[in-house]
Scaffold this active site. Structure first.
Site, PDB file in Angstrom:
ATOM      1  CE  LYS A   3      -4.478   0.960   0.489  1.00 28.19           C
ATOM      2  NZ  LYS A   3      -5.637   0.245  -0.052  1.00 28.19           N
TER       3      LYS A   3
ATOM      4  N   GLY B  90     -26.209   1.851   1.710  1.00 28.72           N
ATOM      5  CA  GLY B  90     -25.370   2.483   0.693  1.00 28.72           C
ATOM      6  C   GLY B  90     -25.617   1.871  -0.671  1.00 28.72           C
ATOM      7  CB  VAL B  91     -27.988   2.208  -3.290  1.00 31.42           C
ATOM      8  CG1 VAL B  91     -28.735   1.136  -2.525  1.00 31.42           C
ATOM      9  CG2 VAL B  91     -28.608   3.580  -3.012  1.00 31.42           C
ATOM     10  N   GLY B  92     -24.311   2.929  -3.643  1.00 33.22           N
ATOM     11  CA  GLY B  92     -23.341   3.548  -4.556  1.00 33.22           C
ATOM     12  C   GLY B  92     -22.948   2.534  -5.618  1.00 33.22           C
TER      13      GLY B  92
ATOM     14  CB  VAL C  10     -20.264  -2.153  -4.255  1.00 29.60           C
ATOM     15  CG1 VAL C  10     -20.459  -3.637  -3.970  1.00 29.60           C
ATOM     16  CG2 VAL C  10     -18.827  -1.874  -4.630  1.00 29.60           C
TER      17      VAL C  10
HETATM   18  P1  NAD Z   1     -19.489   4.538  -3.328  1.00 29.02           P
HETATM   19  O1  NAD Z   1     -18.866   5.771  -2.794  1.00 29.02           O
HETATM   20  O2  NAD Z   1     -19.791   4.443  -4.790  1.00 29.02           O
HETATM   21  O3  NAD Z   1     -20.837   4.203  -2.557  1.00 29.02           O
HETATM   22  C1  NAD Z   1     -21.010   4.401  -1.203  1.00 29.02           C
HETATM   23  C2  NAD Z   1     -22.446   4.855  -1.018  1.00 29.02           C
HETATM   24  O4  NAD Z   1     -22.701   4.951   0.383  1.00 29.02           O
HETATM   25  C3  NAD Z   1     -22.736   6.234  -1.613  1.00 29.02           C
HETATM   26  O5  NAD Z   1     -23.900   6.183  -2.398  1.00 29.02           O
HETATM   27  C4  NAD Z   1     -22.921   7.121  -0.383  1.00 29.02           C
HETATM   28  O6  NAD Z   1     -23.842   8.172  -0.611  1.00 29.02           O
HETATM   29  C5  NAD Z   1     -23.456   6.129   0.615  1.00 29.02           C
HETATM   30  N1  NAD Z   1     -23.310   6.503   2.037  1.00 29.02           N
HETATM   31  C6  NAD Z   1     -22.347   7.260   2.627  1.00 29.02           C
HETATM   32  N2  NAD Z   1     -22.603   7.384   3.943  1.00 29.02           N
HETATM   33  C7  NAD Z   1     -23.728   6.677   4.186  1.00 29.02           C
HETATM   34  C8  NAD Z   1     -24.488   6.411   5.350  1.00 29.02           C
HETATM   35  N3  NAD Z   1     -24.159   6.921   6.536  1.00 29.02           N
HETATM   36  N4  NAD Z   1     -25.587   5.627   5.240  1.00 29.02           N
HETATM   37  C9  NAD Z   1     -25.954   5.105   4.043  1.00 29.02           C
HETATM   38  N5  NAD Z   1     -25.283   5.352   2.899  1.00 29.02           N
HETATM   39  C10 NAD Z   1     -24.187   6.120   2.971  1.00 29.02           C
HETATM   40  O7  NAD Z   1     -18.496   3.349  -2.880  1.00 29.02           O
HETATM   41  P2  NAD Z   1     -18.459   1.879  -3.476  1.00 29.02           P
HETATM   42  O8  NAD Z   1     -17.395   1.794  -4.499  1.00 29.02           O
HETATM   43  O9  NAD Z   1     -19.829   1.432  -3.786  1.00 29.02           O
HETATM   44  O10 NAD Z   1     -17.920   1.083  -2.201  1.00 29.02           O
HETATM   45  C11 NAD Z   1     -18.756   0.810  -1.108  1.00 29.02           C
HETATM   46  C12 NAD Z   1     -17.934   0.212   0.018  1.00 29.02           C
HETATM   47  O11 NAD Z   1     -17.303  -0.995  -0.419  1.00 29.02           O
HETATM   48  C13 NAD Z   1     -16.793   1.114   0.517  1.00 29.02           C
HETATM   49  O12 NAD Z   1     -16.634   0.902   1.893  1.00 29.02           O
HETATM   50  C14 NAD Z   1     -15.583   0.574  -0.227  1.00 29.02           C
HETATM   51  O13 NAD Z   1     -14.386   0.819   0.471  1.00 29.02           O
HETATM   52  C15 NAD Z   1     -15.893  -0.896  -0.276  1.00 29.02           C
HETATM   53  N6  NAD Z   1     -15.267  -1.604  -1.405  1.00 29.02           N
HETATM   54  C16 NAD Z   1     -15.534  -1.221  -2.678  1.00 29.02           C
HETATM   55  C17 NAD Z   1     -14.949  -1.909  -3.728  1.00 29.02           C
HETATM   56  C18 NAD Z   1     -15.248  -1.540  -5.154  1.00 29.02           C
HETATM   57  O14 NAD Z   1     -14.949  -2.340  -6.051  1.00 29.02           O
HETATM   58  N7  NAD Z   1     -15.821  -0.387  -5.424  1.00 29.02           N
HETATM   59  C19 NAD Z   1     -14.082  -2.995  -3.480  1.00 29.02           C
HETATM   60  C20 NAD Z   1     -13.852  -3.379  -2.157  1.00 29.02           C
HETATM   61  C21 NAD Z   1     -14.444  -2.667  -1.129  1.00 29.02           C
END
Ligand code: NAD
Length: 365
Positions: free
Chosen positions: A94, A191-193, A195
């Site tokens: 890292k 969280g509906v981002g 993933v």
């Molecule tokens: P993202 O930023 O696209 O989505 C996160 C979502 O969570 C956003 O829509 C945000 O508005 C929402 N959010 C923030 N605070 C919140 C709360 N208090 N309550 C409810 N929703 C809330 O991130 P992502 O890429 O979808 O990743 C999600 C999680 O998975 C993160 O913790 C990330 O570290 C982990 N992760 C992601 C990946 C990947 O491939 N993207 C891989 C491994 C781990």
């Protein structure tokens, strides 16, 4: 007063950096400084037994250097475990760049950083992490080939991550309900981002009953409408009458307070560091009869996607590899109940066992 010590007089145990490295057996640290660009960075290579150390670069305004050092040591070690348990031929590493991501970025800073990455000659492969954009990584790639996740390459890892979480969730369901079908199961996705939305899509296809929360109202409304999910409040999500809790937003949401409220029998989501205190809450979850899918094992789809880029493999291969998360989670859960040890500890053991076994294979004949 500044004292010049003879090397013989130096007690290495007093050196906080080497002492910290030896605590978790880190192989190498590279401290990077460049006055011209303001670059101050640390690259940590934790373990390269399985292959080159892969892990993202984070840019963060740390309060002091020790905080940055702790973070990079902790995160690089975590990557060793994640890469190992996912069956990848990758070690753990890292990097952290110390500074404000909003004001300190420049092409020169990232290219200088790329030169430092390159000086490790492939022992460390970098990618995006918090505070770093695809454009920043494009600058890094101008000075080194040891970068993955660039625009136009393996692409957004989220579908692969979501697929891994989905199959891992099914493996937990098999253990708890005797069938891995999620039809009719009540699943709360926090969280509906990136993933979270792909996960909701997969759950909707299987006719699960889905509850969602998000701080971003427009995403919440759109996802609810598109997949027929029920919207719940940010705090209300912990009280939903649910079978499965899927944290896909924040870390540390499994803690004393939420565990007194959560009614689920499974915790399976994408977020990193879901247990606020691993040793405390990992055991507490088990004592409550909840099956917890260890975060670094179930969310490994992202790093699997990076690996496909390193090895020139297809997106079909990445999805297939993420499918193996089903077996990984199934094994973890079975061993956890057989040995009466929390799942996160079993996952750590399995990662260590693979490193030890493959380390042995690599010895000269
Ligand atoms: P993202 O930023 O696209 O989505 C996160 C979502 O969570 C956003 O829509 C945000 O508005 C929402 N959010 C923030 N605070 C919140 C709360 N208090 N309550 C409810 N929703 C809330 O991130 P992502 O890429 O979808 O990743 C999600 C999680 O998975 C993160 O913790 C990330 O570290 C982990 N992760 C992601 C990946 C990947 O491939 N993207 C891989 C491994 C781990």
């Amino acid at each position: 007063m500044f004292e010049v010590k003879n090397i013989e007089d130096t007690n290495l145990a007093e050196n906080p950096v080497i002492a910290q490295m030896s605590q978790y057996n880190h192989e190498q640290l590279l401290f990077c400084n460049d006055n011209e660009t303001g670059l101050k960075a640390i690259i940590a290579v934790h373990n390269t037994v399985l292959g080159p150390a892969l892990g993202g670069t984070r840019m963060w305004a740390y309060n002091n250097e020790m905080e940055a050092l702790n973070d990079v040591l902790r995160l690089s070690r975590g990557m060793t475990y994640k890469n190992s348990i996912s069956g990848l031929n990758l070690g753990g590493g890292k990097a952290v760049i110390i500074g404000d991501a909003r004001s300190m970025k420049s092409e020169a800073l990232f290219r200088r950083f790329g030169k430092f990455v390159n000086s490790l000659a492939g022992k460390y492969i970098t990618a995006e992490d918090v505070g770093i954009s695809p454009v920043d990584m494009t600058y890094v790639s101008m000075e080194t080939d040891h970068v993955v996740g660039l625009p136009g390459k393996s692409g957004d890892p989220s579908p692969v991550t979501a697929h891994g979480v989905y199959v891992g969730m099914k493996a937990c369901a098999k253990n708890v309900y005797g069938s891995d079908s999620l039809t009719g199961k009540k699943v709360a996705v926090q969280g509906v981002g990136h993933v979270g939305e792909y996960l909701v899509e997969a759950l909707a296809k299987e006719n699960a009953e889905i509850y969602i929360s998000d701080i971003h109202e427009p995403s919440l409304k759109r996802v609810a409408q598109q997949y027929g999910a029920h919207v719940v409040g940010l705090d209300e999500i912990y009280d939903v009458d649910m079978d499965i809790y899927a944290p896909c937003a924040l870390g540390a949401t499994v803690n004393d307070e939420t565990l007194s409220r959560l009614k689920c029998s499974i915790i399976a989501g994408a977020a990193n560091n879901q247990l606020r205190k691993e040793t405390v809450h990992g055991r507490m979850v088990m004592d409550k009869g909840i099956i917890y899918a260890p975060d670094f094992a179930i969310n490994a789809g992202g790093v699997i996607n990076c690996y496909s880029e390193v090895k020139g493999l297809s997106s079909v291969w990445a999805m297939g590899k993420a499918e193996e998360i089903y077996n990984t989670i199934e094994n973890i859960v079975k061993r956890s109940s057989a040995e009466n040890i929390p799942t996160y500890q079993i996952a750590n053991k399995m990662a260590e066992e693979r490193i030890a076994a493959i380390g042995n294979v690599k010895l000269p004949l």
